[in-house]
Scaffold this active site. Structure first.
Site, short mmCIF file in Angstrom:
data_model
loop_
_atom_site.label_atom_id
_atom_site.label_comp_id
_atom_site.label_asym_id
_atom_site.label_seq_id
_atom_site.Cartn_x
_atom_site.Cartn_y
_atom_site.Cartn_z
N GLU A 130 81.11 133.75 48.93
CA GLU A 130 79.98 132.96 48.47
C GLU A 130 79.89 132.94 46.93
O GLU A 130 78.88 132.51 46.37
CB GLU A 130 78.71 133.44 49.16
CG GLU A 130 78.86 133.08 50.65
CD GLU A 130 77.81 133.60 51.61
OE1 GLU A 130 77.41 132.81 52.46
OE2 GLU A 130 77.41 134.75 51.51
N HIS A 149 72.03 137.99 47.45
CA HIS A 149 72.03 137.12 48.63
C HIS A 149 72.22 137.99 49.86
O HIS A 149 73.07 138.89 49.86
CB HIS A 149 73.15 136.09 48.54
CG HIS A 149 73.49 135.47 49.86
ND1 HIS A 149 72.58 134.73 50.58
CD2 HIS A 149 74.61 135.50 50.61
CE1 HIS A 149 73.14 134.34 51.71
NE2 HIS A 149 74.37 134.81 51.76
N HIS A 196 71.54 138.34 54.51
CA HIS A 196 71.17 137.76 55.81
C HIS A 196 70.14 138.69 56.46
O HIS A 196 70.29 139.08 57.61
CB HIS A 196 72.40 137.63 56.72
CG HIS A 196 73.53 136.82 56.15
ND1 HIS A 196 74.72 136.65 56.80
CD2 HIS A 196 73.62 136.11 54.99
CE1 HIS A 196 75.52 135.88 56.05
NE2 HIS A 196 74.88 135.55 54.94
N TYR A 226 48.94 135.31 49.32
CA TYR A 226 49.09 134.96 47.90
C TYR A 226 50.41 135.47 47.31
O TYR A 226 50.91 134.93 46.32
CB TYR A 226 47.91 135.49 47.08
CG TYR A 226 47.93 136.97 46.80
CD1 TYR A 226 47.29 137.86 47.66
CD2 TYR A 226 48.59 137.48 45.69
CE1 TYR A 226 47.31 139.23 47.42
CE2 TYR A 226 48.63 138.84 45.44
CZ TYR A 226 47.98 139.71 46.30
OH TYR A 226 48.02 141.06 46.06
N HIS A 273 71.15 130.45 57.73
CA HIS A 273 72.01 131.33 56.94
C HIS A 273 71.31 132.63 56.51
O HIS A 273 71.66 133.70 56.98
CB HIS A 273 72.52 130.54 55.72
CG HIS A 273 73.59 131.24 54.95
ND1 HIS A 273 74.60 130.59 54.28
CD2 HIS A 273 73.81 132.56 54.72
CE1 HIS A 273 75.40 131.46 53.70
NE2 HIS A 273 74.93 132.66 53.95
N TYR A 288 50.49 138.86 33.97
CA TYR A 288 50.82 140.27 34.15
C TYR A 288 52.33 140.51 34.20
O TYR A 288 52.78 141.63 34.44
CB TYR A 288 50.17 140.82 35.43
CG TYR A 288 48.69 140.93 35.32
CD1 TYR A 288 48.11 141.85 34.43
CD2 TYR A 288 47.84 140.12 36.06
CE1 TYR A 288 46.74 141.94 34.31
CE2 TYR A 288 46.48 140.20 35.94
CZ TYR A 288 45.92 141.12 35.06
OH TYR A 288 44.58 141.21 34.94
ZN ZN Z 1 75.67 134.52 53.34
#
Ligand code: ZN
Length: 211
Positions: free
Chosen positions: A72, A91, A93, A112, A154, A207
């Site tokens: 990736e 990244h 899963h 929020y 994904h 903040y």
């Molecule tokens: Zn992936």
């Protein structure tokens, strides 16, 4: 450079220890002056050495004598090009975020804290095959004004100034995904107004909580 490799490796190992990375899924990278350094493909993070991490140059080329980078890597390259304000990407899963993404949900302002991603919701990037330029384009388009999103069919992705900040954001996205799934099961979810989310985003930026 050694210190940056340590930061990436620590974040990758923590991602795995925190349960955000089922199997060998997920990857972590950080920007350098020449490009970025990313976790290699198909290896367990606990057994990695800093020298196993892979340097990818700004033109997308990979200097020889290294392991194969994560499949990736293309979307990491595109995001570093499109987002000069961020220096690290996580990244994964992770289970709850991936479940929502596979059911076609984004995460609206049911709580929020969705403002941690930098806006009034946590969007869902349209699906494209892993490792492709099409997926890179989908993420670049979705992350123009957010630091995190879900990825259809994904997983999820989080951006930050450092690997540990990006990992903290990925963990928060996973928590919010788990809570939102609970809310959906209770039925009739309600969301905060745009006006209220403007107030929350204002407070977050004041903040400095957006990383
Ligand atoms: Zn992936």
């Amino acid at each position: 450079m050694t210190e940056l490799r340590d930061q990436i490796l620590t974040a990758a190992q923590n991602m795995s220890a925190d349960g955000l990375s089922p199997g060998k899924s997920g990857n972590v990278s950080a920007r350098t002056s020449e490009g970025f350094i990313i976790t290699p493909t198909g290896l367990v993070y606990d057994q990695l050495e800093p020298s196993d991490l892979v340097l990818v140059l700004n033109d997308g080329s990979i200097p020889e004598g290294q392991l194969k980078p994560s499949s990736e890597a293309p979307f990491h390259l595109s995001l570093y090009r499109s987002r000069p304000d961020i220096n690290a990407i996580v990244h994964c899963h992770s289970n709850k975020a991936t479940a929502l993404a596979c059911a076609g949900h984004s995460i609206p302002a049911f709580h929020y804290m969705v403002a941690v991603a930098g806006g009034k919701d946590i969007p869902l990037a349209p699906y494209a095959t892993f490792g492709t330029e099409a997926l890179a384009s989908s993420l670049v388009a979705t992350l123009t004004d957010r630091n995190a999103c879900l990825m259809a069919h994904h997983g999820q992705i989080a951006l930050g100034k450092t690997p540990s900040i990006a990992l903290d954001l990925a963990m928060e996205i996973e928590n919010l995904a788990a809570q939102y799934i609970d809310v959906l099961q209770l039925g009739n979810p309600t969301v905060l107004s745009g006006e209220e989310m403007d107030r929350v985003l204002e407070k977050f930026s004041a903040y400095g909580q957006q990383g």
